[in-house]
Structures are given as C-alpha cells and as structure tokens.
Write an enzyme that holds these catalytic residues in place. Structure first.
Site, PDB file in Angstrom:
ATOM      1  N   GLN A 292       2.058  -6.072  -3.168  1.00  0.00           N
ATOM      2  CA  GLN A 292       2.524  -6.225  -1.775  1.00  0.00           C
ATOM      3  C   GLN A 292       3.820  -5.416  -1.570  1.00  0.00           C
ATOM      4  O   GLN A 292       4.023  -4.433  -2.257  1.00  0.00           O
ATOM      5  CB  GLN A 292       2.731  -7.716  -1.420  1.00  0.00           C
TER       6      GLN A 292
ATOM      7  N   ASP B  85       0.811  -1.227   0.000  1.00  0.00           N
ATOM      8  CA  ASP B  85       0.000   0.000   0.000  1.00  0.00           C
ATOM      9  C   ASP B  85       0.840   1.271   0.000  1.00  0.00           C
ATOM     10  O   ASP B  85       0.414   2.305   0.527  1.00  0.00           O
ATOM     11  CB  ASP B  85      -0.962   0.028   1.202  1.00  0.00           C
TER      12      ASP B  85
ATOM     13  N   GLY C  56      -4.439  -4.350  -3.811  1.00  0.00           N
ATOM     14  CA  GLY C  56      -5.447  -3.338  -4.147  1.00  0.00           C
ATOM     15  C   GLY C  56      -4.679  -2.096  -4.544  1.00  0.00           C
ATOM     16  O   GLY C  56      -4.038  -1.478  -3.706  1.00  0.00           O
ATOM     17  N   HIS C  57      -4.679  -1.784  -5.819  1.00  0.00           N
ATOM     18  CA  HIS C  57      -3.884  -0.665  -6.327  1.00  0.00           C
ATOM     19  C   HIS C  57      -4.816   0.447  -6.809  1.00  0.00           C
ATOM     20  O   HIS C  57      -5.668   0.215  -7.672  1.00  0.00           O
ATOM     21  CB  HIS C  57      -2.971  -1.139  -7.471  1.00  0.00           C
TER      22      HIS C  57
ATOM     23  N   LYS D 132       1.872   2.099  -5.081  1.00  0.00           N
ATOM     24  CA  LYS D 132       2.435   1.537  -6.325  1.00  0.00           C
ATOM     25  C   LYS D 132       1.514   1.793  -7.515  1.00  0.00           C
ATOM     26  O   LYS D 132       1.971   2.086  -8.619  1.00  0.00           O
ATOM     27  CB  LYS D 132       2.666   0.015  -6.161  1.00  0.00           C
TER      28      LYS D 132
HETATM   29  P1  GDP Z   1      -0.708   0.297  -3.546  1.00  0.00           P
HETATM   30  O1  GDP Z   1      -1.289  -0.969  -3.046  1.00  0.00           O
HETATM   31  O2  GDP Z   1       0.776   0.374  -3.280  1.00  0.00           O
HETATM   32  O3  GDP Z   1      -1.021   0.579  -4.980  1.00  0.00           O
HETATM   33  O4  GDP Z   1      -1.361   1.474  -2.675  1.00  0.00           O
HETATM   34  P2  GDP Z   1      -2.935   1.644  -2.365  1.00  0.00           P
HETATM   35  O5  GDP Z   1      -3.615   2.113  -3.587  1.00  0.00           O
HETATM   36  O6  GDP Z   1      -3.463   0.438  -1.675  1.00  0.00           O
HETATM   37  O7  GDP Z   1      -2.879   2.783  -1.253  1.00  0.00           O
HETATM   38  C1  GDP Z   1      -2.294   4.008  -1.497  1.00  0.00           C
HETATM   39  C2  GDP Z   1      -3.331   5.105  -1.295  1.00  0.00           C
HETATM   40  O8  GDP Z   1      -2.679   6.357  -1.309  1.00  0.00           O
HETATM   41  C3  GDP Z   1      -4.376   5.195  -2.385  1.00  0.00           C
HETATM   42  O9  GDP Z   1      -5.567   5.643  -1.838  1.00  0.00           O
HETATM   43  C4  GDP Z   1      -3.794   6.247  -3.344  1.00  0.00           C
HETATM   44  O10 GDP Z   1      -4.780   6.899  -4.117  1.00  0.00           O
HETATM   45  C5  GDP Z   1      -3.172   7.178  -2.377  1.00  0.00           C
HETATM   46  N1  GDP Z   1      -1.980   7.900  -2.816  1.00  0.00           N
HETATM   47  C6  GDP Z   1      -0.956   7.507  -3.600  1.00  0.00           C
HETATM   48  N2  GDP Z   1       0.006   8.451  -3.637  1.00  0.00           N
HETATM   49  C7  GDP Z   1      -0.428   9.466  -2.855  1.00  0.00           C
HETATM   50  C8  GDP Z   1       0.139  10.701  -2.449  1.00  0.00           C
HETATM   51  O11 GDP Z   1       1.247  11.077  -2.802  1.00  0.00           O
HETATM   52  N3  GDP Z   1      -0.619  11.475  -1.594  1.00  0.00           N
HETATM   53  C9  GDP Z   1      -1.846  11.100  -1.154  1.00  0.00           C
HETATM   54  N4  GDP Z   1      -2.486  11.892  -0.330  1.00  0.00           N
HETATM   55  N5  GDP Z   1      -2.383   9.932  -1.515  1.00  0.00           N
HETATM   56  C10 GDP Z   1      -1.684   9.124  -2.331  1.00  0.00           C
HETATM   57  P1  IMO Z   2      -0.829  -4.188  -2.209  1.00  0.00           P
HETATM   58  O1  IMO Z   2      -0.373  -4.734  -3.534  1.00  0.00           O
HETATM   59  C1  IMO Z   2      -0.959  -4.559   2.131  1.00  0.00           C
HETATM   60  C2  IMO Z   2      -0.978  -8.616   3.783  1.00  0.00           C
HETATM   61  C3  IMO Z   2      -2.243  -9.031   4.495  1.00  0.00           C
HETATM   62  C4  IMO Z   2      -1.675  -9.972   5.531  1.00  0.00           C
HETATM   63  C5  IMO Z   2      -0.558 -10.673   4.768  1.00  0.00           C
HETATM   64  C6  IMO Z   2      -0.939 -12.030   4.203  1.00  0.00           C
HETATM   65  O2  IMO Z   2      -2.122  -3.472  -2.250  1.00  0.00           O
HETATM   66  O3  IMO Z   2       0.270  -3.409  -1.576  1.00  0.00           O
HETATM   67  P2  IMO Z   2      -2.446 -12.774   2.142  1.00  0.00           P
HETATM   68  O4  IMO Z   2      -3.894 -12.547   1.851  1.00  0.00           O
HETATM   69  O5  IMO Z   2      -1.523 -12.250   1.111  1.00  0.00           O
HETATM   70  O6  IMO Z   2      -2.152 -14.200   2.491  1.00  0.00           O
HETATM   71  O7  IMO Z   2      -2.165 -11.941   3.498  1.00  0.00           O
HETATM   72  O8  IMO Z   2      -0.199  -9.802   3.717  1.00  0.00           O
HETATM   73  N1  IMO Z   2      -1.159  -8.125   2.393  1.00  0.00           N
HETATM   74  C7  IMO Z   2      -1.113  -6.840   2.046  1.00  0.00           C
HETATM   75  N2  IMO Z   2      -0.980  -5.724   2.802  1.00  0.00           N
HETATM   76  N3  IMO Z   2      -1.031  -4.455   0.784  1.00  0.00           N
HETATM   77  C8  IMO Z   2      -1.140  -5.559   0.016  1.00  0.00           C
HETATM   78  O9  IMO Z   2      -1.108  -5.511  -1.324  1.00  0.00           O
HETATM   79  C9  IMO Z   2      -1.221  -6.815   0.650  1.00  0.00           C
HETATM   80  N4  IMO Z   2      -1.348  -8.074   0.198  1.00  0.00           N
HETATM   81  C10 IMO Z   2      -1.297  -8.862   1.278  1.00  0.00           C
HETATM   82  O10 IMO Z   2      -2.878  -7.927   5.082  1.00  0.00           O
HETATM   83  O11 IMO Z   2      -1.088  -9.248   6.577  1.00  0.00           O
HETATM   84 MG    MG Z   3      -2.864  -1.600  -1.846  1.00  0.00          MG
END
Ligand code: GDP
Ligand code: IMO
Ligand code: MG
Length: 428
Positions: free
Chosen positions: A223, A13, A40-41, A16
């Site tokens: 991840q 999270d 979840g991206h 990415k």
């Molecule tokens: P990922 O799993 O690495 O793709 O990250 P996620 O999408 O799960 O979580 C990142 C969150 O931060 C999302 O809600 C993005 O829209 C948000 N985000 C990404 N870059 C920035 C940033 O520079 N500032 C803010 N405020 N939000 C950001």
């Molecule tokens: P993105 O790509 C954050 C965490 C779960 C749990 C552990 C194992 O959005 O960054 P699993 O279901 O993979 O067996 O769970 O890994 N986890 C993540 N945490 N971002 C993710 O993906 C994750 N994918 C798995 O919360 O702790």
């Molecule tokens: Mg994510």
C-alpha cells in the site's frame, strides 16, 4: 544489521515490487510487514513477469530469504496458490517463512468486507474485497485466528467454532446475510495448517538473528502512506500501517536496526477506490494518461484514477516516514508530453492550506496550485544513466527533489529490473 525499508509514498501501486526486486540483488532477506493480498506487486526480470500479492518481491533471487511478518494478514488459500504458481514459473519457494503471529483472513472476513461495503452505499471505501479490514478488526478486538493457531489441531476446532458462530450472528443479525457452516471452515483451517506447517516460524527471531549476523534485510512496504489507517486520508484508507511505524510493529524489530527508509513515488499520481485526490485529472488528458500508462489495478483490475504529482502530499509522506531517499518510478510514462505539472500547494475556502489535512471534507475541497514545466521529446524509457536523460526530464526530477525535500536515489525508467538508474545504491 542493517535493515532498509521501501515504503509507498503515495496511494499504493508506486512500483514497489519493481524496486524491491531490483534492490533484493544486494540483500539477504526481503520481509513483508503489513497488509495482505490487497497488495499487488509486479516484478519483471529475466525469469518472467510476476504478480505477487503476499510473497515478498525478492523471491526471484535464488539466495534471498522471504519472510511474511506478524503484521501481515494472510489468506492461506491465496498464499498457497501464489507459491504453487511461482513454482510453476520455476521459482523456488523453500526459503519462504511465515510468522506464527500473523493473523489469518478467514472466509467470514471476506463475506463481511462485501457486506460492509454494500452497507456503506455512497460512502463505500472501494476496498479490494479481500477481507483485509475485518481481519484487522478481529486482531484489534482480540478475536483473530493466527497462523500459529492453524497448527494447534487440539484447540483449532473450538476456536473456529466460536469465531464462526459469533460472526454468523453479525452476518445474519446486522447485515441480513447468509451464515457460514462451521464444519467446512474447520476442515479448511486444518488443511491450511498442514500445508503451511513447514513454513511457519517465529519470524521476529529469524529476522533479528539475520540482523545480528550482519545480513542485509529489506523491508517491503505494501500500500502507501496516504492509505495508512492513522496518517492517510481516513476513512478512505486501508486498515494497517503501511508507513514506517508499521514496519517496526509488523516485524518485531527496533527502529535503530533501520538504516535507510526509501519512499517510492510515481512521477505522477494514481489512486484506486474512493476518497479525495486533489490532483486527479478528470479530463481527456487524464484518460489518455491512464491508457498510455495502462493504469489498471493488479489485484482487482479496476481502472486507477490518475493525476499530476502532488508535492504537498509527498512532503507530508516524507515527514511521516523520515525518508532518507526517494525512488521515482514511471518517469518514462511522461515522455512526449508537451508540458507537465506539479502540485506545489493547496487552496480551499479562499485560503492556502499549508499541509495535507486530516479532515477528508477539507481535502475534498482542496484545489491544487500547479507549477507548469516544459515536457521532453526524447525518451527516458529504458535509460540506465542520468546522462541519457533529456535535460527537461532531469529538471523535472530535480524540482520534485526540491519540493519534497529529499534526494532521488533511484529513477525507474521501465518495468524491468534493468530499466533503472541508480544514482545511489541505497543499500550499502
Ligand atoms: P506496487 O504495488 O507498488 O508494487 O506497484 P504495481 O506493481 O501495482 O504497479 C506498478 C506498475 O508499474 C507495474 O505494472 C510495474 O510493472 C510498472 N512499473 C514499475 N516501474 C515502472 C517504470 O519505471 N516504468 C514503467 N513504464 N512501468 C513501471
Ligand atoms: P499495493 O501494495 C493501491 C486501497 C483500495 C481501497 C483501500 C482499502 O499494490 O500498492 P482494502 O482492501 O485494503 O481494505 O482497501 O485501499 N488499496 C490499495 N490501492 N495499491 C494497494 O496495494 C492497495 N491496497 C489497498 O483500493 O481504496
Ligand atoms: Mg500494486
């Protein structure tokens, strides 16, 4: 040639999705290589806001090819639903290809994920419940069903029957759970095969051909390194290799094809699920930060644990991946804080701990050693140039660079594609 990898440097999270959407504008192809719909991206651009779980985050660019590589575990139901959702949002999914070698997440994997977590009790990992671990177990034990198998209608019924019968013995015998009926699973697999057929390819060849044609290929990590089954905080990890090694095996490309490896880091830390997190903030300030940053999981909606930037873990992550650059995201979230802290060392059992330890118990006992820096009043939010950043914010970025030992190439100052400071374009 060449390929560039974008890897999560922390516990996932990191942003990415945002970074991939931004960099995909300079790429021809975006490839997922590990994990599944535990990811979840989030992508925000002029075409809307998208939550992607399996479809590569470059999909919003009309000329970019998307690939789901062999290292990914695919839940066809989720993938087909996601593709339909994207089409509804006006995004074309015809340039998406799926490896015939990718393993399928079957209904019994999801059932087993829940049963195993329940059985772990207090020691539960806090998985996303998507069947990821059990699907990778079957891959390693050579009992998996692959995407290519879904197209082989002659063999499919026998393969699925054997698999369901074996899993039912486990579900009933060990976990006292409800068995699955065989026929509905076979029907489901047949339907999935029919619906996915046109997208299935030997993707290792496809990616190799693109590289040979001089196309720019972006490898989309899911991840994060600290969730890596080998290098993360085991057993509180996922079941794949989200670090750079996973990109090689998860795609069928060789290391020389990869010109750059960028690590994505949040300007602070978050973690979802169980396991040690040395810089976790248990106080009101932590709660405030979570609310301000809206740190809730994209996949599960669970509150994310939040903490200060951990430079010990980040340095370790840099070493594992050989990062050639860093992308620092969510700097804007720290706007307005009186002071900010960076963890520059760990102490446990009365001694300093030199590096991110393998032992979970030791990591649990690690107390962070903090360096405190003055915060900044003026906003960094939406900045697109470094000269728009307050001096104190820039000093924070420079200190992270120093501690991690790697240049910050991009600073993200908001969720949208254009809220980005490109110090270095990354993709050349
Ligand atoms: P990922 O799993 O690495 O793709 O990250 P996620 O999408 O799960 O979580 C990142 C969150 O931060 C999302 O809600 C993005 O829209 C948000 N985000 C990404 N870059 C920035 C940033 O520079 N500032 C803010 N405020 N939000 C950001
Ligand atoms: P993105 O790509 C954050 C965490 C779960 C749990 C552990 C194992 O959005 O960054 P699993 O279901 O993979 O067996 O769970 O890994 N986890 C993540 N945490 N971002 C993710 O993906 C994750 N994918 C798995 O919360 O702790
Ligand atoms: Mg994510």
């Amino acid at each position: 040639m060449p390929a560039y990898a974008v890897i999560g440097g922390q516990w996932g999270d990191e942003g990415k999705g945002k970074v991939i959407d931004y960099l995909a504008g300079r790429s021809d192809c975006v490839v997922r290589f590990a994990g599944g719909n535990n990811a979840g991206h989030t992508v925000v651009n002029e075409r809307g806001e998208f939550q992607l779980h399996l479809v590569p985050s470059g999909i919003c660019w009309p000329d970019v090819t998307g690939v789901i590589g062999n290292g990914v575990v695919v839940n066809p139901e989720v993938l087909l639903g996601e593709m339909a959702g994207l089409r509804q949002q006006g995004i074309d999914t015809e340039r998406l290809f799926i490896s015939d070698r990718a393993h399928v997440i079957m209904p019994y994997h999801i059932a087993l994920d829940a049963l195993q977590e329940q059985a772990r009790g207090e020691g539960a990992i806090g998985t996303t419940g998507q069947g990821i671990g059990p699907a990778y177990v079957d891959k390693a034990s050579r009992d998996g069903i692959r995407v290519g198998d879904l197209l082989d209608t002659r063999q499919l019924p026998d393969r699925v029957t054997a698999a369901v019968e074996m899993k039912n013995r486990l579900i009933q015998g060990v976990f006292n759970g409800d068995p699955l009926e065989v026929e509905p699973v076979i029907d489901l697999c047949r339907q999935w095969g029919e619906q996915l057929r046109e997208f299935v390819r030997p993707t290792e060849q496809l990616v190799q051909d693109l590289l040979a044609d001089g196309k720019r290929v972006l490898l989309e990590g899911a991840q994060g390194t600290l969730l890596d089954v080998d290098h993360g905080s085991y057993p509180y990890v996922t079941s794949s290799s989200p670090s750079i090694g996973g990109a090689i095996t998860g795609l069928g490309i060789h290391p020389q094809a990869i010109k750059g490896v960028v690590g994505v880091f949040k300007a602070y830390s978050t973690r979802v699920g169980g396991g040690p997190m040395p810089t976790e903030m248990h106080d009101e300030a932590g709660k405030d930060l979570r609310e301000k940053a809206h740190e809730y999981g994209t996949t599960t909606g669970r509150p994310r644990r939040v903490g200060w930037f951990d430079a010990v873990a980040a340095r370790y992550s840099r070493q594992i991946n050989g990062f050639t650059g860093i992308v620092l995201t969510r700097l804007d979230i720290l706007d307005g804080m009186e002071s900010v802290k960076i963890c520059v060392g760990y102490r446990a059992d009365g001694q300093e701990v030199a590096r991110f330890p393998a032992n979970t118990g030791l990591l649990e006992r690690c107390e962070p050693i903090y360096e405190k820096m003055t915060g900044w009043d003026a906003p960094t939010a939406s900045a697109t140039r470094t000269d728009q950043l307050p001096a104190k914010a820039l000093a924070y970025v420079r200190r992270i660079e120093e501690l991690v030992g790697c240049e910050v190439q991009i600073i993200s100052t908001g969720p949208s594609r254009d809220e980005t400071i490109a110090i270095d374009p990354v993709i050349h």
